[in-house]
Design a protein around this motif. Structure first.
Motif, PDB file in Angstrom:
ATOM      1  N   UNK A 270      -8.841  -4.069  -5.538  1.00  0.00           N
ATOM      2  CA  UNK A 270      -9.003  -4.197  -6.982  1.00  0.00           C
ATOM      3  C   UNK A 270      -7.893  -3.453  -7.726  1.00  0.00           C
ATOM      4  N   UNK A 271      -7.357  -4.100  -8.746  1.00  0.00           N
ATOM      5  CA  UNK A 271      -6.226  -3.539  -9.485  1.00  0.00           C
ATOM      6  C   UNK A 271      -6.556  -2.186 -10.097  1.00  0.00           C
ATOM      7  N   UNK A 272      -7.792  -1.996 -10.545  1.00  0.00           N
ATOM      8  CA  UNK A 272      -8.149  -0.742 -11.206  1.00  0.00           C
ATOM      9  C   UNK A 272      -9.112   0.080 -10.346  1.00  0.00           C
ATOM     10  N   UNK A 273      -8.968  -0.068  -9.045  1.00  0.00           N
ATOM     11  CA  UNK A 273      -9.856   0.624  -8.120  1.00  0.00           C
ATOM     12  C   UNK A 273      -9.525   2.112  -8.020  1.00  0.00           C
ATOM     13  N   UNK A 274     -10.580   2.924  -7.943  1.00  0.00           N
ATOM     14  CA  UNK A 274     -10.413   4.350  -7.685  1.00  0.00           C
ATOM     15  C   UNK A 274     -10.649   4.569  -6.194  1.00  0.00           C
ATOM     16  N   UNK A 275      -9.597   4.911  -5.470  1.00  0.00           N
ATOM     17  CA  UNK A 275      -9.694   5.058  -4.026  1.00  0.00           C
ATOM     18  C   UNK A 275     -10.212   6.442  -3.631  1.00  0.00           C
ATOM     19  N   UNK A 276     -10.911   6.484  -2.505  1.00  0.00           N
ATOM     20  CA  UNK A 276     -11.199   7.761  -1.866  1.00  0.00           C
ATOM     21  C   UNK A 276      -9.886   8.270  -1.276  1.00  0.00           C
ATOM     22  N   UNK A 277      -9.789   9.573  -0.971  1.00  0.00           N
ATOM     23  CA  UNK A 277      -8.548  10.092  -0.388  1.00  0.00           C
ATOM     24  C   UNK A 277      -8.108   9.344   0.862  1.00  0.00           C
ATOM     25  N   UNK A 278      -9.048   9.008   1.756  1.00  0.00           N
ATOM     26  CA  UNK A 278      -8.669   8.347   3.002  1.00  0.00           C
ATOM     27  C   UNK A 278      -8.195   6.918   2.736  1.00  0.00           C
ATOM     28  N   UNK A 279      -8.808   6.220   1.781  1.00  0.00           N
ATOM     29  CA  UNK A 279      -8.388   4.862   1.450  1.00  0.00           C
ATOM     30  C   UNK A 279      -6.990   4.868   0.829  1.00  0.00           C
ATOM     31  N   UNK A 280      -6.717   5.887   0.011  1.00  0.00           N
ATOM     32  CA  UNK A 280      -5.396   5.999  -0.614  1.00  0.00           C
ATOM     33  C   UNK A 280      -4.321   6.238   0.457  1.00  0.00           C
ATOM     34  N   UNK A 281      -4.640   7.104   1.420  1.00  0.00           N
ATOM     35  CA  UNK A 281      -3.678   7.369   2.495  1.00  0.00           C
ATOM     36  C   UNK A 281      -3.475   6.131   3.366  1.00  0.00           C
ATOM     37  N   UNK A 282      -4.554   5.395   3.592  1.00  0.00           N
ATOM     38  CA  UNK A 282      -4.443   4.191   4.417  1.00  0.00           C
ATOM     39  C   UNK A 282      -3.581   3.142   3.722  1.00  0.00           C
ATOM     40  N   UNK A 283      -3.697   3.012   2.419  1.00  0.00           N
ATOM     41  CA  UNK A 283      -2.866   2.068   1.682  1.00  0.00           C
ATOM     42  C   UNK A 283      -1.395   2.447   1.796  1.00  0.00           C
ATOM     43  N   UNK A 284      -1.102   3.727   1.700  1.00  0.00           N
ATOM     44  CA  UNK A 284       0.284   4.180   1.870  1.00  0.00           C
ATOM     45  C   UNK A 284       0.807   3.817   3.263  1.00  0.00           C
ATOM     46  N   UNK A 285      -0.050   3.986   4.252  1.00  0.00           N
ATOM     47  CA  UNK A 285       0.326   3.631   5.617  1.00  0.00           C
ATOM     48  C   UNK A 285       0.550   2.126   5.736  1.00  0.00           C
ATOM     49  N   UNK A 286      -0.301   1.328   5.112  1.00  0.00           N
ATOM     50  CA  UNK A 286      -0.149  -0.124   5.156  1.00  0.00           C
ATOM     51  C   UNK A 286       1.173  -0.565   4.529  1.00  0.00           C
ATOM     52  N   UNK A 287       1.512   0.025   3.409  1.00  0.00           N
ATOM     53  CA  UNK A 287       2.769  -0.354   2.748  1.00  0.00           C
ATOM     54  C   UNK A 287       3.951  -0.146   3.684  1.00  0.00           C
ATOM     55  N   UNK A 288       3.988   0.970   4.372  1.00  0.00           N
ATOM     56  CA  UNK A 288       5.070   1.255   5.312  1.00  0.00           C
ATOM     57  C   UNK A 288       5.013   0.320   6.507  1.00  0.00           C
ATOM     58  N   UNK A 289       3.818   0.115   7.063  1.00  0.00           N
ATOM     59  CA  UNK A 289       3.656  -0.709   8.252  1.00  0.00           C
ATOM     60  C   UNK A 289       4.051  -2.150   7.992  1.00  0.00           C
ATOM     61  N   UNK A 290       3.610  -2.731   6.893  1.00  0.00           N
ATOM     62  CA  UNK A 290       3.872  -4.131   6.622  1.00  0.00           C
ATOM     63  C   UNK A 290       5.340  -4.364   6.259  1.00  0.00           C
ATOM     64  N   UNK A 291       5.968  -3.394   5.634  1.00  0.00           N
ATOM     65  CA  UNK A 291       7.402  -3.505   5.365  1.00  0.00           C
ATOM     66  C   UNK A 291       8.176  -3.487   6.671  1.00  0.00           C
TER      67      UNK A 291
END
Length: 295
Positions: A270-291
């Protein structure tokens, strides 16, 4: 209306028996019966039809069950999120997944992520876009994997590294299995299986003016179930490559469609989603992994 009461209600709905439900909840049958009568009084509707040895939901009970499942799941998620706020080695992730062999990229990303966050726990819900998008919109999921371009007004997203190729699952002894590729003319008049969503979207576009001459024999949310029907000779399954076992002894073959039909896969949130700390870190990891894997 308390969450505890809804848990009681769902236990009875699941067990269809008051005494068994009381045992699973570790409460007395009297306490359970009292709570359910109070709930019916609060809602002003009869939720159960009571028989000698079983309990069945009324139409109103079925409606409440559907709503209560989401409410209880949300309550559980909130509790787990707050518990995990101070967990620097893990937490809870909730993901809804469409079917695709490209899920391997997500699995690899989770495996790599767990090296640094070993107590990570993840919860997977599978289904078509309509099912899992509804859960994301309700806040029951952190991420959604879907096989269509997400609505950028609602979601942000990353594309998976590859595309999924559409084709036909055919019994190996069927004359159509001799074809190297399958055209729309090959499919005319045949009993076809496909997900209802893909039938109305990707397949309609691909078939063009010939779409009206194609016959949907049955729709399946899960390709594996459709492949069983195809193997038994009830029809032919339209699905992604690599989802179904078409090895030598499987009794099935996959033939790609022509002209080639592909679908991209995306992971969205969701565009305006408030992530938990672990979800936020996982998204950062996904951005690096998929690139790193190409997109």
């Amino acid at each position: 209306m308390e969450i505890r009461t809804l848990r009681y209600f769902l236990a009875v709905a699941r067990e269809e028996n008051m005494s068994r439900a009381a045992e699973t909840l570790h409460v007395t049958q009297h306490t359970l019966s009292k709570q359910l009568k109070s709930l019916e009084g609060e809602l002003g509707k009869k939720l159960f039809t009571r028989h000698s040895f079983s309990i069945k939901l009324t139409d109103e009970g079925i409606l409440l069950r559907n709503r209560a499942e989401d409410l209880v799941a949300m309550a559980d998620k909130i509790e787990q999120e707050f518990v995990s706020l101070d967990d620097i080695t893990g937490g809870e992730l909730y993901l809804g997944l469409a079917e695709s062999y490209q899920i391997k990229y997500l699995a690899r990303a989770i495996k790599e992520f767990k090296v640094n966050y070993p107590t990570l726990r993840y919860h997977i819900t599978s289904g078509d876009t309509e099912q899992i998008a509804d859960k994301l919109d309700k806040g029951l999921l952190d991420f959604l994997v879907l096989a269509e371009l997400p609505d950028s007004r609602k979601y942000e997203y990353l594309a998976f590294p590859e595309s999924d190729v559409w084709g036909l699952i055919i019994p190996i002894d069927d004359p159509l299995a001799k074809n190297k590729k399958i055209s729309v003319s090959d499919l005319k008049g045949l009993p076809l299986f496909c997900s209802g969503q893909a039938w109305e979207n990707e397949l309609r576009t691909w078939a063009g003016n010939d779409y009206s001459q194609l016959k949907l024999e049955g729709s399946f949310r899960l390709s594996y179930n459709g492949s069983i029907f195809a193997k038994e000779g009830l029809g032919y399954l339209l699905t992604f490559e690599h989802l179904i076992d078409t090895s030598y002894n499987s009794g099935l073959v996959f033939r790609p469609l022509t002209p080639k039909l592909e679908s991209n896969l995306y992971i969205a949130w969701n565009r305006y989603q408030t992530f938990t700390p672990i979800a936020k870190r996982f998204l950062q990891h996904l951005r690096t992994t998929f690139i790193d894997t190409g997109k």
